[in-house]
Design a protein around this motif. Sequence first.
Motif, PDB file in Angstrom:
ATOM      1  N   SER A  34     -30.305  33.007 -15.535  1.00 50.86           N
ATOM      2  CA  SER A  34     -30.586  33.595 -16.848  1.00 50.86           C
ATOM      3  C   SER A  34     -29.513  34.635 -17.150  1.00 50.86           C
ATOM      4  O   SER A  34     -28.761  35.031 -16.260  1.00 50.86           O
ATOM      5  N   TYR A  40     -34.424  32.206 -13.691  1.00 50.13           N
ATOM      6  CA  TYR A  40     -35.416  32.740 -14.626  1.00 50.13           C
ATOM      7  C   TYR A  40     -36.710  33.068 -13.887  1.00 50.13           C
ATOM      8  O   TYR A  40     -37.086  32.433 -12.909  1.00 50.13           O
ATOM      9  N   LEU A  44     -42.530  35.874 -16.706  1.00 53.25           N
ATOM     10  CA  LEU A  44     -42.271  36.161 -18.117  1.00 53.25           C
ATOM     11  C   LEU A  44     -42.440  34.908 -18.967  1.00 53.25           C
ATOM     12  O   LEU A  44     -42.798  34.978 -20.129  1.00 53.25           O
ATOM     13  N   ARG A  48     -45.622  30.532 -22.477  1.00 55.60           N
ATOM     14  CA  ARG A  48     -44.734  30.351 -23.618  1.00 55.60           C
ATOM     15  C   ARG A  48     -44.879  28.943 -24.171  1.00 55.60           C
ATOM     16  O   ARG A  48     -45.069  27.987 -23.426  1.00 55.60           O
ATOM     17  N   GLN A 357     -35.300  31.341 -22.125  1.00 55.11           N
ATOM     18  CA  GLN A 357     -35.872  32.563 -21.547  1.00 55.11           C
ATOM     19  C   GLN A 357     -35.089  33.777 -21.988  1.00 55.11           C
ATOM     20  O   GLN A 357     -35.647  34.778 -22.421  1.00 55.11           O
ATOM     21  N   SER A 358     -33.772  33.659 -21.954  1.00 55.18           N
ATOM     22  CA  SER A 358     -32.974  34.863 -22.293  1.00 55.18           C
ATOM     23  C   SER A 358     -33.198  35.239 -23.754  1.00 55.18           C
ATOM     24  O   SER A 358     -33.300  36.418 -24.095  1.00 55.18           O
ATOM     25  N   ASP A 361     -36.653  36.806 -23.822  1.00 54.27           N
ATOM     26  CA  ASP A 361     -36.640  38.127 -23.172  1.00 54.27           C
ATOM     27  C   ASP A 361     -36.119  39.173 -24.144  1.00 54.27           C
ATOM     28  O   ASP A 361     -36.672  40.246 -24.296  1.00 54.27           O
ATOM     29  N   LYS A 362     -35.040  38.805 -24.823  1.00 53.58           N
ATOM     30  CA  LYS A 362     -34.442  39.754 -25.786  1.00 53.58           C
ATOM     31  C   LYS A 362     -35.490  40.093 -26.844  1.00 53.58           C
ATOM     32  O   LYS A 362     -35.698  41.246 -27.213  1.00 53.58           O
ATOM     33  N   THR A 364     -38.713  39.909 -26.599  1.00 53.94           N
ATOM     34  CA  THR A 364     -39.837  40.661 -26.023  1.00 53.94           C
ATOM     35  C   THR A 364     -39.506  42.138 -25.978  1.00 53.94           C
ATOM     36  O   THR A 364     -40.289  42.992 -26.328  1.00 53.94           O
ATOM     37  N   TYR A 365     -38.244  42.424 -25.612  1.00 54.08           N
ATOM     38  CA  TYR A 365     -37.884  43.827 -25.387  1.00 54.08           C
ATOM     39  C   TYR A 365     -37.341  44.523 -26.615  1.00 54.08           C
ATOM     40  O   TYR A 365     -37.339  45.715 -26.749  1.00 54.08           O
TER      41      TYR A 365
END
Length: 384
Positions: A34, A40, A44, A48, A357-358, A361-362, A364-365
């Motif tokens: 990731s 990954y 997280l 999904r 995922q990446s 993740d972005k 999510t944060y």
Amino acid sequence: MRRRRRRRRRVRWREVDEAQTDTAPLSDCLWCHSAAGGPYTHSLMSGRRVGFCLSEKKRRRMNLDAFREFCAGHGVEVVEIDLTQPLAPQGPFDIIVHKLSDVIVEAECSSKSQQLLTNFQTYVSAHPTTVLLDPLLAMTRLLDRFASYQIMTKLRNSLRDWRICSPPHLEIHSLSDLSSIQQAVTTQGLSFPLICKTRVAHGSLSHEMSLIFSTGSLADLHPPCVLQSFINHGAVLHKVFVVGDRHFCVERPSLKNFPSGPCDRETIFFNSHQVSKPESSSDLTELDEQMPCLPPPSSEAVAALVRELRAQLGMALFGVDVIINIHTHTLTVIDINIFPGYEGVPQFFSCLLSHIQSVLDKQTYTGPQVTNSPESTSSATTGL
Ligand SMILES: Nc1ncnc2c1ncn2[C@@H]1O[C@H](COP(=O)(O)OP(=O)(O)OP(=O)(O)O)[C@@H](O)[C@H]1O
Ligand SMILES: O=P(O)(O)O[C@H]1[C@H](O)[C@H](O)[C@H](OP(=O)(O)O)[C@@H](OP(=O)(O)O)[C@@H]1O
Ligand SMILES: [Mg+2]
């Protein structure tokens, strides 16, 4: 006839990790990491939901069933979206991966396809946190060779230091004035042979092409189409497949060399899928003369090209076809494809899931990067 030894083409492929300038050794290529740098993390991704919107042909070619199983093993649910049914009950989706080329092209002349496209756009507008891979506007633009060739032309300046270019091209809208076309071929710096491609860059007719050897044969054109100078490149094509921040170079057969300049030769009609698939082999792809092997494009130049195109296109899943000019050794971009087949990229599944995922993740944060507001419907949250 002298039997030509059909060269067994070794499919050479190499992954170049954005973070590295040289080619990652094979061992590193087998597992896509990731963006955070490690495999990954299962936690997280649990729960999904990733929607897929592909034609039947595309889902089969991609082997979506196998990808669904691969994702299930990492806690990710792959949901095939039925465009003919209301989308809301099929959701929610954290991300939608799609290739709506058929629907977009058919929507030009079919109210049914237009309705399908409208359903999709309406759903995306109403769900601004659903990420699109890739934005509709960006993909639609590449379905028009007039638009994609303008993007390629700009590379001459932005990547001049890397000696990367694209062949001179000319848009042909009609044959009403052949003499002005002949004049434009000269003034725009095109040189025979010319390759003629349909304006529409998707679907079966889009791969029907022709090689034009003299001004007299310009009458063989079927507008709307685009003419491009044919560049001798030793019958080797380099397909660069991009998945998020990774890209992979795969060698393929390609059109052989032809004598430069106009000549009294009949137009050659062909289908590009007879020419540059891994198994392609014909009189069109076998060199008529021996020539030294050309070095592959430099990893650094390809990385620079991918970075520039990723920025220009705003996309994460695309392919770019590159050839090496046998005279100048210039890296020449001849085509850009949306969501290609990634044939010859064994780690496509792991890299696609890692990119998903990446992106999530972005989100999510940092929250959704770009909302799918109506005016930006088609440039919805990008999958970058
Ligand atoms: N300007 C050019 N000079 C030399 N060869 C070319 C040029 N343009 C295309 N070709 C040859 O024709 C083939 C098909 O061209 P192109 O990739 O534009 O077609 P396509 O139908 O969009 O292909 P695909 O969608 O499979 O990538 C290339 O793989 C290459 O062999
Ligand atoms: O060999 P590749 O992966 O380049 O073949 C692609 C091709 O380049 C085009 O992207 C095709 O899409 P269309 O132009 O829309 O037909 C891809 O077909 P698809 O059914 O996989 O989308 C080829 O895989
Ligand atoms: Mg191509």
